[in-house]
Design a protein around this motif. Sequence first.
Motif, PDB file in Angstrom:
ATOM      1  N   LEU A 355      76.609  27.607  19.119  1.00 48.16           N
ATOM      2  CA  LEU A 355      76.460  26.547  18.123  1.00 48.16           C
ATOM      3  C   LEU A 355      76.271  25.192  18.793  1.00 48.16           C
ATOM      4  O   LEU A 355      75.483  24.354  18.334  1.00 48.16           O
ATOM      5  CB  LEU A 355      77.685  26.516  17.207  1.00 48.16           C
ATOM      6  N   ARG A 356      76.970  24.962  19.893  1.00 49.08           N
ATOM      7  CA  ARG A 356      76.867  23.675  20.578  1.00 49.08           C
ATOM      8  C   ARG A 356      75.504  23.517  21.253  1.00 49.08           C
ATOM      9  O   ARG A 356      74.926  22.433  21.259  1.00 49.08           O
ATOM     10  CB  ARG A 356      77.996  23.522  21.589  1.00 49.08           C
ATOM     11  N   VAL A 357      74.985  24.595  21.831  1.00 48.74           N
ATOM     12  CA  VAL A 357      73.658  24.530  22.454  1.00 48.74           C
ATOM     13  C   VAL A 357      72.593  24.270  21.396  1.00 48.74           C
ATOM     14  O   VAL A 357      71.660  23.483  21.607  1.00 48.74           O
ATOM     15  CB  VAL A 357      73.356  25.820  23.232  1.00 48.74           C
ATOM     16  N   GLN A 358      72.735  24.910  20.233  1.00 49.76           N
ATOM     17  CA  GLN A 358      71.789  24.681  19.146  1.00 49.76           C
ATOM     18  C   GLN A 358      71.804  23.222  18.696  1.00 49.76           C
ATOM     19  O   GLN A 358      70.799  22.713  18.196  1.00 49.76           O
ATOM     20  CB  GLN A 358      72.124  25.596  17.973  1.00 49.76           C
ATOM     21  N   ALA A 359      72.937  22.552  18.898  1.00 43.70           N
ATOM     22  CA  ALA A 359      73.060  21.145  18.496  1.00 43.70           C
ATOM     23  C   ALA A 359      72.606  20.186  19.598  1.00 43.70           C
ATOM     24  O   ALA A 359      72.663  18.975  19.413  1.00 43.70           O
ATOM     25  CB  ALA A 359      74.505  20.842  18.108  1.00 43.70           C
ATOM     26  N   GLY A 360      72.162  20.718  20.752  1.00 44.84           N
ATOM     27  CA  GLY A 360      71.603  19.860  21.780  1.00 44.84           C
ATOM     28  C   GLY A 360      72.381  19.770  23.071  1.00 44.84           C
ATOM     29  O   GLY A 360      71.973  19.053  23.992  1.00 44.84           O
ATOM     30  N   ASN A 361      73.504  20.490  23.180  1.00 48.50           N
ATOM     31  CA  ASN A 361      74.274  20.461  24.424  1.00 48.50           C
ATOM     32  C   ASN A 361      73.678  21.419  25.440  1.00 48.50           C
ATOM     33  O   ASN A 361      73.152  22.469  25.083  1.00 48.50           O
ATOM     34  CB  ASN A 361      75.736  20.838  24.146  1.00 48.50           C
ATOM     35  N   PHE A 362      73.808  21.068  26.713  1.00 47.29           N
ATOM     36  CA  PHE A 362      73.259  21.924  27.752  1.00 47.29           C
ATOM     37  C   PHE A 362      74.321  22.915  28.195  1.00 47.29           C
ATOM     38  O   PHE A 362      75.454  22.528  28.477  1.00 47.29           O
ATOM     39  CB  PHE A 362      72.760  21.108  28.941  1.00 47.29           C
ATOM     40  N   PRO A 363      73.969  24.202  28.293  1.00 45.64           N
ATOM     41  CA  PRO A 363      74.976  25.242  28.501  1.00 45.64           C
ATOM     42  C   PRO A 363      75.533  25.310  29.916  1.00 45.64           C
ATOM     43  O   PRO A 363      74.879  24.910  30.885  1.00 45.64           O
ATOM     44  CB  PRO A 363      74.214  26.532  28.161  1.00 45.64           C
ATOM     45  N   SER A 364      76.747  25.856  30.007  1.00 48.15           N
ATOM     46  CA  SER A 364      77.359  26.172  31.297  1.00 48.15           C
ATOM     47  C   SER A 364      77.350  27.674  31.542  1.00 48.15           C
ATOM     48  O   SER A 364      77.703  28.116  32.634  1.00 48.15           O
ATOM     49  CB  SER A 364      78.804  25.653  31.341  1.00 48.15           C
ATOM     50  N   LEU A 365      76.969  28.454  30.523  1.00 52.89           N
ATOM     51  CA  LEU A 365      76.944  29.906  30.644  1.00 52.89           C
ATOM     52  C   LEU A 365      75.651  30.382  31.294  1.00 52.89           C
ATOM     53  O   LEU A 365      74.554  30.029  30.851  1.00 52.89           O
ATOM     54  CB  LEU A 365      77.084  30.557  29.268  1.00 52.89           C
ATOM     55  N   ASP A 370      69.697  32.100  31.381  1.00 48.74           N
ATOM     56  CA  ASP A 370      68.740  33.163  31.699  1.00 48.74           C
ATOM     57  C   ASP A 370      68.023  33.700  30.472  1.00 48.74           C
ATOM     58  O   ASP A 370      67.045  34.443  30.605  1.00 48.74           O
ATOM     59  CB  ASP A 370      69.464  34.331  32.388  1.00 48.74           C
ATOM     60  N   ASP A 371      68.479  33.345  29.287  1.00 45.02           N
ATOM     61  CA  ASP A 371      67.921  33.872  28.044  1.00 45.02           C
ATOM     62  C   ASP A 371      66.499  33.317  27.838  1.00 45.02           C
ATOM     63  O   ASP A 371      66.308  32.103  27.772  1.00 45.02           O
ATOM     64  CB  ASP A 371      68.814  33.468  26.879  1.00 45.02           C
ATOM     65  N   PRO A 372      65.481  34.189  27.730  1.00 43.78           N
ATOM     66  CA  PRO A 372      64.107  33.703  27.520  1.00 43.78           C
ATOM     67  C   PRO A 372      63.962  32.819  26.287  1.00 43.78           C
ATOM     68  O   PRO A 372      63.146  31.886  26.287  1.00 43.78           O
ATOM     69  CB  PRO A 372      63.293  34.995  27.383  1.00 43.78           C
ATOM     70  N   PHE A 374      66.173  30.737  25.152  1.00 42.29           N
ATOM     71  CA  PHE A 374      66.648  29.401  25.511  1.00 42.29           C
ATOM     72  C   PHE A 374      65.603  28.687  26.356  1.00 42.29           C
ATOM     73  O   PHE A 374      65.280  27.521  26.099  1.00 42.29           O
ATOM     74  CB  PHE A 374      67.970  29.480  26.276  1.00 42.29           C
ATOM     75  N   GLN A 375      65.080  29.371  27.356  1.00 43.47           N
ATOM     76  CA  GLN A 375      64.117  28.729  28.255  1.00 43.47           C
ATOM     77  C   GLN A 375      62.848  28.302  27.538  1.00 43.47           C
ATOM     78  O   GLN A 375      62.231  27.294  27.898  1.00 43.47           O
ATOM     79  CB  GLN A 375      63.790  29.670  29.414  1.00 43.47           C
ATOM     80  N   SER A 376      62.474  29.033  26.494  1.00 45.26           N
ATOM     81  CA  SER A 376      61.266  28.669  25.748  1.00 45.26           C
ATOM     82  C   SER A 376      61.581  27.859  24.502  1.00 45.26           C
ATOM     83  O   SER A 376      60.674  27.454  23.774  1.00 45.26           O
ATOM     84  CB  SER A 376      60.514  29.944  25.338  1.00 45.26           C
ATOM     85  N   SER A 377      62.891  27.613  24.266  1.00 45.35           N
ATOM     86  CA  SER A 377      63.342  26.871  23.072  1.00 45.35           C
ATOM     87  C   SER A 377      62.834  27.514  21.786  1.00 45.35           C
ATOM     88  O   SER A 377      62.389  26.834  20.862  1.00 45.35           O
ATOM     89  CB  SER A 377      62.911  25.403  23.144  1.00 45.35           C
ATOM     90  N   THR A 378      62.898  28.837  21.738  1.00 39.72           N
ATOM     91  CA  THR A 378      62.493  29.575  20.544  1.00 39.72           C
ATOM     92  C   THR A 378      63.656  30.448  20.087  1.00 39.72           C
ATOM     93  O   THR A 378      64.705  30.506  20.724  1.00 39.72           O
ATOM     94  CB  THR A 378      61.275  30.468  20.832  1.00 39.72           C
ATOM     95  N   GLY A 379      63.471  31.144  18.987  1.00 36.90           N
ATOM     96  CA  GLY A 379      64.493  32.055  18.491  1.00 36.90           C
ATOM     97  C   GLY A 379      65.786  31.341  18.172  1.00 36.90           C
ATOM     98  O   GLY A 379      65.809  30.348  17.445  1.00 36.90           O
ATOM     99  N   ASP A 380      66.882  31.842  18.761  1.00 36.28           N
ATOM    100  CA  ASP A 380      68.199  31.254  18.498  1.00 36.28           C
ATOM    101  C   ASP A 380      68.313  29.825  19.004  1.00 36.28           C
ATOM    102  O   ASP A 380      69.249  29.111  18.634  1.00 36.28           O
ATOM    103  CB  ASP A 380      69.294  32.101  19.155  1.00 36.28           C
ATOM    104  N   TYR A 381      67.401  29.413  19.866  1.00 41.35           N
ATOM    105  CA  TYR A 381      67.486  28.072  20.453  1.00 41.35           C
ATOM    106  C   TYR A 381      66.248  27.248  20.104  1.00 41.35           C
ATOM    107  O   TYR A 381      65.791  26.421  20.888  1.00 41.35           O
ATOM    108  CB  TYR A 381      67.653  28.195  21.970  1.00 41.35           C
TER     109      TYR A 381
END
Length: 464
Positions: A355-365, A370-372, A374-381
């Motif tokens: 939820l925090r990453v979706q709101a604009g925070n950069f992850p520590s996980l 590594d999630d494609p 996230f890297q492409s800013s699509t789907g869940d991100y």
Amino acid sequence: MRFSTMKRALAGTVAAGVTLALAACSGGGSPNSTTAAPSFDANKQYNVSVWAWEPTIQQDSNVVKAFEKQYPNIKVAVTNSGGPSDEYTSLSNALQAGTGLPDVGQIEYYALPQYAIGSNLADLTRFGAGDLQGKYTTGTWNSVNQTTAKGVKGVYALPVDSGPMALFYNEATFKKAGISAPPTTWDEFYQDAVKIHALGSNYYITTDSGSDAGFLTSLMWQMSPGAFKTDGQNVSVNFSDPGFAKFVETWQKLIDNHLISTSVASWSDEWFRGLGDGSIASLPIGAWMPANLLAHAPAAKGNFRVAPMPSLDGKPVNSENGGSSLAIMSKSSPDTQVAAYKFLDFVSNGEGAKLRVQAGNFPSLQATLDDPSFQSSTGDYSAPDLLGYFGGQQYNQVLAQSAKAVNSGWSYLPFQVSANSKFADTVGKAYNGSGTPLSKGLSDWADAIVALGNGQGYKVTKVG
């Protein structure tokens, strides 16, 4: 979403009352890592108090609502601390008074040693935190592993975000200056600064007013990760690394030739206007910056891009800039600590982290990085506004790689918050026209750190 956090943190605002001496800060009476944690009782009502400044960890946030839905028997009461320095002042006052502490506090990585060293934070290994190492990036995990003044090693917080550095640059301004690609070395950065300033007297490759210890310590981390070393009460300060000295020479030339702006303060309206109109052409800063650019420099939409940080030789090596953790106070009752850890775990690597990453925070996980999607800013991100801001560039892909390049071996001082308060009066003189060389300002800061640490009961040595 990070503006309210980093505006205060990176401006170098440090509370004067945060000095925590070795002898004065022992939490005392806290269960240690060898004591079995009480069992969590799903039928028992728990109340957990939290101090935090970050918008996604506030009382009305989706994160807190989702947590209380998953754990209906845990009620979380969040107090907005206003900002990092405000919270550290309040924590210091409560520690001195011995009362009024929250159960959970949000603490930046650079400030964490200052609280862990005095046994003010609970060791989370008894809750199983030691098994989480593989989940996080190297930089963030190393930051939450600390040692108290009594030599007790443990995990004293869980990461909630990170700030691997990257170069955010205005491609339109770079092209206007005849620059076809972002700099990969600091020498190229200097050469590009010359070309950009030739566009007009108000054009600069970046800004640095000499008030931000966080920026320069991040550059130390990149080039000289052994600048600060702590072994029990023995601390060394070493700013003489040849690689870092070479960077200091380059930065000195940028200051002397007026190729960076030393008068525009970071996070000011003028700063954002410059970023918006392209007259401030780049920004070496943490990976949490994209949402701030979108919100406060909208005029640059479509022009900004992200590149890896320049290095001395062009090879990928990086550092962190910013980022924070959640810690449990050692004075919190054992039963409450059990419920508090549920909250930390949820925010750090549970549903709250997404939820925090979706709101604009950069992850520590690491899994998120590594999630494609996230890297492409699509789907869940999915972040279409940010994709447009960066001209369709998959900026998170660059930032994820930047996280993997973070230099290992770095540690902050166990009194970093206090040390940073001496930065502007020493290093800052190199920026105010006084004629003080940057190397002299750094030497003076090292002397101030030695005096400060020795005054707090450490044995501090200046090397070089």
